[in-house]
Each structure stands twice: as C-alpha cells, then as structure tokens.
Design a protein around this motif. Structure first.
Motif, PDB file in Angstrom:
ATOM      1  N   GLY A  87       0.685  -1.225  -0.095  1.00 51.62           N
ATOM      2  CA  GLY A  87       0.054  -0.014   0.048  1.00 51.62           C
ATOM      3  C   GLY A  87       1.046   1.094  -0.090  1.00 51.62           C
ATOM      4  N   ILE A  88       2.155   1.102   0.315  1.00 55.64           N
ATOM      5  CA  ILE A  88       3.005   2.410   0.285  1.00 55.64           C
ATOM      6  C   ILE A  88       4.448   1.882  -0.443  1.00 55.64           C
ATOM      7  CG2 ILE A  88       4.443   3.598   1.854  1.00 55.64           C
ATOM      8  CD1 ILE A  88       2.670   2.871   4.193  1.00 55.64           C
ATOM      9  N   GLN A  89       4.976   0.824  -0.517  1.00 59.53           N
ATOM     10  CA  GLN A  89       6.030   0.466  -1.102  1.00 59.53           C
ATOM     11  C   GLN A  89       6.076  -0.995  -1.761  1.00 59.53           C
ATOM     12  OE1 GLN A  89       9.771   2.429   0.892  1.00 59.53           O
ATOM     13  NE2 GLN A  89       8.691   1.476   2.699  1.00 59.53           N
ATOM     14  N   ILE A  90       6.968  -1.251  -2.820  1.00 59.12           N
ATOM     15  CA  ILE A  90       7.264  -2.549  -3.226  1.00 59.12           C
ATOM     16  C   ILE A  90       8.420  -3.095  -2.776  1.00 59.12           C
ATOM     17  CG2 ILE A  90       7.301  -3.557  -5.493  1.00 59.12           C
ATOM     18  CD1 ILE A  90       5.587  -1.657  -6.828  1.00 59.12           C
ATOM     19  N   TYR A  91       8.164  -4.348  -2.418  1.00 50.21           N
ATOM     20  CA  TYR A  91       9.204  -5.136  -1.692  1.00 50.21           C
ATOM     21  C   TYR A  91       9.700  -6.133  -2.808  1.00 50.21           C
ATOM     22  CZ  TYR A  91       7.766  -2.693   2.356  1.00 50.21           C
ATOM     23  OH  TYR A  91       7.304  -1.606   3.072  1.00 50.21           O
ATOM     24  N   ILE A  92      10.736  -6.619  -2.325  1.00 50.52           N
ATOM     25  CA  ILE A  92      11.356  -8.043  -3.070  1.00 50.52           C
ATOM     26  C   ILE A  92      11.948  -8.844  -1.794  1.00 50.52           C
ATOM     27  CG2 ILE A  92      13.513  -7.101  -3.660  1.00 50.52           C
ATOM     28  CD1 ILE A  92      13.338  -8.773  -6.423  1.00 50.52           C
ATOM     29  N   ARG A  93      11.914 -10.202  -2.165  1.00 50.42           N
ATOM     30  CA  ARG A  93      12.677 -11.310  -1.331  1.00 50.42           C
ATOM     31  C   ARG A  93      12.809 -12.326  -2.386  1.00 50.42           C
ATOM     32  NH1 ARG A  93       8.229 -11.848   2.822  1.00 50.42           N
ATOM     33  NH2 ARG A  93       6.520 -12.501   1.692  1.00 50.42           N
ATOM     34  N   ASP A  94      13.908 -12.870  -1.761  1.00 47.44           N
ATOM     35  CA  ASP A  94      14.427 -14.272  -2.520  1.00 47.44           C
ATOM     36  C   ASP A  94      13.564 -15.282  -1.803  1.00 47.44           C
ATOM     37  OD1 ASP A  94      16.220 -15.621  -4.334  1.00 47.44           O
ATOM     38  OD2 ASP A  94      16.837 -16.675  -2.321  1.00 47.44           O
ATOM     39  N   LEU A  95      13.257 -16.256  -2.613  1.00 45.92           N
ATOM     40  CA  LEU A  95      12.630 -17.601  -2.104  1.00 45.92           C
ATOM     41  C   LEU A  95      13.615 -18.825  -2.036  1.00 45.92           C
ATOM     42  CD1 LEU A  95       9.384 -17.003  -4.260  1.00 45.92           C
ATOM     43  CD2 LEU A  95       9.691 -16.708  -1.864  1.00 45.92           C
ATOM     44  N   ASP A  96      14.750 -18.335  -1.521  1.00 49.76           N
ATOM     45  CA  ASP A  96      15.628 -19.701  -1.277  1.00 49.76           C
ATOM     46  C   ASP A  96      16.154 -20.308  -2.677  1.00 49.76           C
ATOM     47  OD1 ASP A  96      16.000 -19.337   1.662  1.00 49.76           O
ATOM     48  OD2 ASP A  96      14.059 -20.519   1.485  1.00 49.76           O
ATOM     49  N   SER A  97      16.319 -19.432  -3.610  1.00 46.53           N
ATOM     50  CA  SER A  97      16.755 -19.628  -4.861  1.00 46.53           C
ATOM     51  C   SER A  97      18.206 -20.321  -4.883  1.00 46.53           C
ATOM     52  CB  SER A  97      16.746 -18.775  -5.921  1.00 46.53           C
ATOM     53  OG  SER A  97      17.162 -17.710  -5.630  1.00 46.53           O
ATOM     54  N   PRO A  98      18.769 -21.143  -5.685  1.00 50.23           N
ATOM     55  CA  PRO A  98      20.110 -21.489  -5.571  1.00 50.23           C
ATOM     56  C   PRO A  98      21.230 -20.540  -5.962  1.00 50.23           C
ATOM     57  CG  PRO A  98      18.985 -22.912  -6.984  1.00 50.23           C
ATOM     58  CD  PRO A  98      18.144 -22.205  -6.314  1.00 50.23           C
ATOM     59  N   PHE A  99      20.918 -19.819  -6.955  1.00 48.04           N
ATOM     60  CA  PHE A  99      21.709 -18.790  -7.553  1.00 48.04           C
ATOM     61  C   PHE A  99      21.391 -17.411  -6.936  1.00 48.04           C
ATOM     62  CE2 PHE A  99      21.992 -22.182 -10.452  1.00 48.04           C
ATOM     63  CZ  PHE A  99      23.103 -22.359 -10.725  1.00 48.04           C
ATOM     64  N   GLY A 100      20.461 -17.122  -5.931  1.00 43.16           N
ATOM     65  CA  GLY A 100      20.238 -15.911  -5.150  1.00 43.16           C
ATOM     66  C   GLY A 100      19.792 -14.805  -6.160  1.00 43.16           C
ATOM     67  N   THR A 101      18.973 -13.851  -5.312  1.00 47.96           N
ATOM     68  CA  THR A 101      18.495 -12.755  -5.953  1.00 47.96           C
ATOM     69  C   THR A 101      19.379 -11.396  -5.342  1.00 47.96           C
ATOM     70  OG1 THR A 101      16.252 -13.733  -5.921  1.00 47.96           O
ATOM     71  CG2 THR A 101      16.334 -11.266  -6.004  1.00 47.96           C
ATOM     72  N   TYR A 102      19.975 -10.613  -6.575  1.00 46.60           N
ATOM     73  CA  TYR A 102      20.674  -9.551  -6.062  1.00 46.60           C
ATOM     74  C   TYR A 102      19.730  -8.253  -6.515  1.00 46.60           C
ATOM     75  CZ  TYR A 102      24.098 -12.933  -6.207  1.00 46.60           C
ATOM     76  OH  TYR A 102      24.840 -14.285  -6.082  1.00 46.60           O
ATOM     77  N   LEU A 103      20.146  -7.174  -5.619  1.00 49.32           N
ATOM     78  CA  LEU A 103      19.629  -5.776  -5.669  1.00 49.32           C
ATOM     79  C   LEU A 103      20.903  -4.740  -5.699  1.00 49.32           C
ATOM     80  CD1 LEU A 103      17.327  -3.933  -5.836  1.00 49.32           C
ATOM     81  CD2 LEU A 103      17.241  -3.783  -3.416  1.00 49.32           C
ATOM     82  N   ASN A 104      21.009  -4.094  -7.044  1.00 49.40           N
ATOM     83  CA  ASN A 104      22.234  -3.321  -7.081  1.00 49.40           C
ATOM     84  C   ASN A 104      23.484  -4.025  -6.992  1.00 49.40           C
ATOM     85  OD1 ASN A 104      20.400  -1.282  -7.921  1.00 49.40           O
ATOM     86  ND2 ASN A 104      20.251  -0.829  -5.833  1.00 49.40           N
ATOM     87  N   GLU A 105      23.528  -5.364  -7.355  1.00 51.10           N
ATOM     88  CA  GLU A 105      24.750  -6.248  -7.307  1.00 51.10           C
ATOM     89  C   GLU A 105      25.055  -6.844  -5.964  1.00 51.10           C
ATOM     90  OE1 GLU A 105      28.068  -4.276  -9.312  1.00 51.10           O
ATOM     91  OE2 GLU A 105      27.046  -4.004 -11.145  1.00 51.10           O
ATOM     92  N   LEU A 106      24.100  -6.791  -4.991  1.00 47.22           N
ATOM     93  CA  LEU A 106      24.276  -7.030  -3.613  1.00 47.22           C
ATOM     94  C   LEU A 106      23.416  -8.248  -3.561  1.00 47.22           C
ATOM     95  CD1 LEU A 106      24.921  -3.992  -1.546  1.00 47.22           C
ATOM     96  CD2 LEU A 106      26.593  -5.484  -2.274  1.00 47.22           C
ATOM     97  N   ARG A 107      23.732  -9.447  -3.108  1.00 46.74           N
ATOM     98  CA  ARG A 107      22.845 -10.505  -2.825  1.00 46.74           C
ATOM     99  C   ARG A 107      22.005 -10.078  -1.615  1.00 46.74           C
ATOM    100  NH1 ARG A 107      24.152 -17.026  -3.367  1.00 46.74           N
ATOM    101  NH2 ARG A 107      21.989 -17.656  -3.091  1.00 46.74           N
ATOM    102  N   ILE A 108      20.654 -10.231  -1.702  1.00 46.29           N
ATOM    103  CA  ILE A 108      19.677  -9.900  -0.807  1.00 46.29           C
ATOM    104  C   ILE A 108      19.312 -11.163   0.122  1.00 46.29           C
ATOM    105  CG2 ILE A 108      18.579  -8.056  -1.995  1.00 46.29           C
ATOM    106  CD1 ILE A 108      16.336  -9.719  -2.531  1.00 46.29           C
ATOM    107  N   ASN A 109      19.314 -10.747   1.524  1.00 46.41           N
ATOM    108  CA  ASN A 109      18.863 -11.652   2.414  1.00 46.41           C
ATOM    109  C   ASN A 109      17.627 -11.172   2.942  1.00 46.41           C
ATOM    110  OD1 ASN A 109      20.637 -13.863   2.179  1.00 46.41           O
ATOM    111  ND2 ASN A 109      22.131 -12.458   3.082  1.00 46.41           N
ATOM    112  N   GLY A 110      16.496 -11.511   3.265  1.00 47.44           N
ATOM    113  CA  GLY A 110      15.253 -10.933   3.805  1.00 47.44           C
ATOM    114  C   GLY A 110      14.697  -9.970   2.815  1.00 47.44           C
ATOM    115  N   THR A 111      13.942  -9.067   3.058  1.00 46.59           N
ATOM    116  CA  THR A 111      12.919  -8.299   2.386  1.00 46.59           C
ATOM    117  C   THR A 111      13.859  -6.987   2.124  1.00 46.59           C
ATOM    118  OG1 THR A 111      11.072  -9.137   3.335  1.00 46.59           O
ATOM    119  CG2 THR A 111      10.955  -6.978   2.458  1.00 46.59           C
ATOM    120  N   LYS A 112      13.763  -6.614   0.664  1.00 46.00           N
ATOM    121  CA  LYS A 112      14.349  -5.326   0.376  1.00 46.00           C
ATOM    122  C   LYS A 112      13.312  -4.300  -0.334  1.00 46.00           C
ATOM    123  CE  LYS A 112      18.331  -5.954   2.004  1.00 46.00           C
ATOM    124  NZ  LYS A 112      19.108  -5.594   2.926  1.00 46.00           N
TER     125      LYS A 112
END
Length: 157
Positions: A87-112
């Motif tokens: 309702g305010i912001q849009i978030y992303i989180r990794d779902l334990d993918s083997p190759f990870g999810t990156y935000l601005n070249e940094l691997r994310i842990n948790g919610t960003k």
C-alpha cells in the motif's frame, strides 16, 4: 501500459548481460505477492503462460542439436523471488533460490524495498565448462537482469 486508478505498476526492463526477455509491466495489488520465476515449473514440469503482465519468464529456443526445444535461463528458479506492494512501497525477497536474488549487485537476504532505477538480478552468470551440453547457448547461462521502474508508487528516501 498505463496505470488505471491507483494501481501501482512494477516495470522490469532487460539490461545488458541479461537473458533476453520481453519487458514486464506487472500490476501490483495490495498484499498480493507476485512470484518471479521460470515459465516451466521444474518440480511439476508444468508450463505457465509467461506474459508481459506476470512474473514468469519465457524460455528461448536452444540450438537445433536438441531439436530446438525451449530452455529457460539456467540461473533462474521456478519460484525464484517474489515482489509485493503493502500500500506504500514495493518489496522483493528471494525464495531460497540456489543462484540468489541481487539488488544493485548485492545478494539480498530478507526483504528489500524496490526503487526506480534499481537493478534486480535473478541469479548469477553460470560459467560454461566441459560438462555444459552443446545445445545450451551463452544466453541460457545468463541471469535475468532488469532495471526497475515504479509507476504510481510514492518514492521514499
């Protein structure tokens, strides 16, 4: 695509180095997660329809040596990550993918929190080696890399 009413939109556009994909224009509903992942579910083998308004990424035809069958980007999981709007912001989180999810070249842990101009990478580049089948193209070894544009979302510092 335009935004109707107050429905925010998450736009993901391919950038250099990405597995090729058609830009996404994903409408966000409050507190409804959208999964980002491969069109073909590796667990069930079922195919989901990848469209420009959902989080599924379509495979590409491989070389003719494997009959020209479609292959998804290898670093992309079936259910790789998820995005949602509170309702305010849009978030992303990794779902334990083997190759990870990156935000601005940094691997994310948790919610960003996502912001316009961010670069999201679903996975990392896989190196070709002697065990890589010949029908796998260099594009199939690339992750999904996308520039984020948010429409209809108030920007917070």
């Amino acid at each position: 695509m335009s935004v109707t009413g107050s429905t925010p939109m998450l736009n993901l556009s391919p950038v250099s180095g990405s597995f090729p994909f058609v830009s996404k224009y994903i409408p966000m509903s409050r507190d409804v997660p959208v999964t980002l992942g491969a069109q073909v579910d590796a667990e069930s083998g079922q195919s989901r329809a990848a469209t420009e308004t959902n989080g599924w990424f379509a495979p590409q035809r491989a070389s003719r040596s494997n009959g020209g069958s479609a292959v998804s980007p290898l670093p992309l999981s079936s259910k790789h990550s998820e995005v949602w709007w509170d309702g305010i912001q849009i978030y992303i989180r990794d779902l334990d993918s083997p190759f990870g999810t990156y935000l601005n070249e940094l691997r994310i842990n948790g919610t960003k929190v996502l912001k316009t101009g961010d670069i999201v990478s679903l996975g990392t580049q896989i190196a070709r080696n002697s065990k890589t089948p010949s029908y796998i193209t260099d594009d199939h070894l690339k992750p999904i890399i996308a520039k984020v544009t948010l429409v209809g979302v108030v920007a917070y510092p």
